[in-house]
Motif scaffolding. Sequence first.
Motif, PDB file in Angstrom:
ATOM      1  N   TYR A   1     -13.411  -0.656 -38.276  1.00 59.02           N
ATOM      2  CA  TYR A   1     -13.066   0.458 -37.407  1.00 59.02           C
ATOM      3  C   TYR A   1     -12.716  -0.012 -36.006  1.00 59.02           C
ATOM      4  O   TYR A   1     -13.360  -0.903 -35.453  1.00 59.02           O
ATOM      5  CB  TYR A   1     -14.220   1.468 -37.353  1.00 59.02           C
ATOM      6  CG  TYR A   1     -14.527   2.040 -38.705  1.00 59.02           C
ATOM      7  CD1 TYR A   1     -13.596   2.836 -39.369  1.00 59.02           C
ATOM      8  CD2 TYR A   1     -15.727   1.770 -39.340  1.00 59.02           C
ATOM      9  CE1 TYR A   1     -13.862   3.351 -40.623  1.00 59.02           C
ATOM     10  CE2 TYR A   1     -16.004   2.284 -40.599  1.00 59.02           C
ATOM     11  CZ  TYR A   1     -15.070   3.070 -41.229  1.00 59.02           C
ATOM     12  OH  TYR A   1     -15.335   3.573 -42.467  1.00 59.02           O
ATOM     13  N   LYS A   2     -11.687   0.627 -35.452  1.00 60.83           N
ATOM     14  CA  LYS A   2     -11.240   0.331 -34.100  1.00 60.83           C
ATOM     15  C   LYS A   2     -12.012   1.234 -33.137  1.00 60.83           C
ATOM     16  O   LYS A   2     -12.048   2.459 -33.319  1.00 60.83           O
ATOM     17  CB  LYS A   2      -9.736   0.582 -33.973  1.00 60.83           C
ATOM     18  CG  LYS A   2      -9.191   0.215 -32.621  1.00 60.83           C
ATOM     19  CD  LYS A   2      -7.682   0.430 -32.573  1.00 60.83           C
ATOM     20  CE  LYS A   2      -7.173   0.038 -31.190  1.00 60.83           C
ATOM     21  NZ  LYS A   2      -5.741   0.240 -31.084  1.00 60.83           N
ATOM     22  N   VAL A   3     -12.596   0.616 -32.122  1.00 60.90           N
ATOM     23  CA  VAL A   3     -13.471   1.337 -31.202  1.00 60.90           C
ATOM     24  C   VAL A   3     -13.016   1.141 -29.756  1.00 60.90           C
ATOM     25  O   VAL A   3     -12.642   0.041 -29.366  1.00 60.90           O
ATOM     26  CB  VAL A   3     -14.935   0.820 -31.345  1.00 60.90           C
ATOM     27  CG1 VAL A   3     -15.849   1.460 -30.332  1.00 60.90           C
ATOM     28  CG2 VAL A   3     -15.450   1.053 -32.753  1.00 60.90           C
ATOM     29  N   HIS A   4     -13.065   2.225 -29.005  1.00 65.68           N
ATOM     30  CA  HIS A   4     -12.858   2.172 -27.558  1.00 65.68           C
ATOM     31  C   HIS A   4     -14.094   2.788 -26.910  1.00 65.68           C
ATOM     32  O   HIS A   4     -14.497   3.900 -27.267  1.00 65.68           O
ATOM     33  CB  HIS A   4     -11.606   2.953 -27.133  1.00 65.68           C
ATOM     34  CG  HIS A   4     -11.488   3.077 -25.646  1.00 65.68           C
ATOM     35  ND1 HIS A   4     -11.123   2.021 -24.842  1.00 65.68           N
ATOM     36  CD2 HIS A   4     -11.725   4.128 -24.823  1.00 65.68           C
ATOM     37  CE1 HIS A   4     -11.129   2.431 -23.584  1.00 65.68           C
ATOM     38  NE2 HIS A   4     -11.489   3.701 -23.552  1.00 65.68           N
ATOM     39  N   VAL A   5     -14.707   2.051 -25.978  1.00 66.03           N
ATOM     40  CA  VAL A   5     -15.895   2.529 -25.273  1.00 66.03           C
ATOM     41  C   VAL A   5     -15.545   2.718 -23.807  1.00 66.03           C
ATOM     42  O   VAL A   5     -15.083   1.788 -23.149  1.00 66.03           O
ATOM     43  CB  VAL A   5     -17.066   1.520 -25.392  1.00 66.03           C
ATOM     44  CG1 VAL A   5     -18.293   2.041 -24.650  1.00 66.03           C
ATOM     45  CG2 VAL A   5     -17.398   1.238 -26.847  1.00 66.03           C
TER      46      VAL A   5
END
Length: 143
Positions: free
Chosen positions: A46-50
Amino acid sequence: MGLIECASVNSIWRGIDYCERNKVVSWEGQATCFDGFVSGSNGEEYKVHVDVEHPRKSSCNCPHANGKRIVCKHIIAVYFTANPKALEDFKKEVEQYEKEEELMQQKHEDSLRKAARLMSKEELINELVSAWLELEEYRRYRW
């Protein structure tokens, strides 16, 4: 409201588990924004942006969070992987809270024991029967 406060308890602890089991495949960023990839429980990545300053702008393309403003376990995993001091601080805070809860529970139990010692035998019997009846009712109607 911070990133941790926006996540469910389940997402936080599962995210910590993912962090500690090195499920974060890669990440980059600094200070308040991170991007990364997390290996999910079903083998997907999964691609995650925080976004620490604006937690609801964080994103993940997992089925739970995709297209929603949800802080999922993958977001938490990337956050704690990128910021191990935050994980350490969080765990210390939880430990302190648990110690305080235990102390409060002990004080409450002590006060109940003190009150019970001041009661007559008949009063104790009445309180015990009343407590048993409440417990039976709770068990009967909780489902």
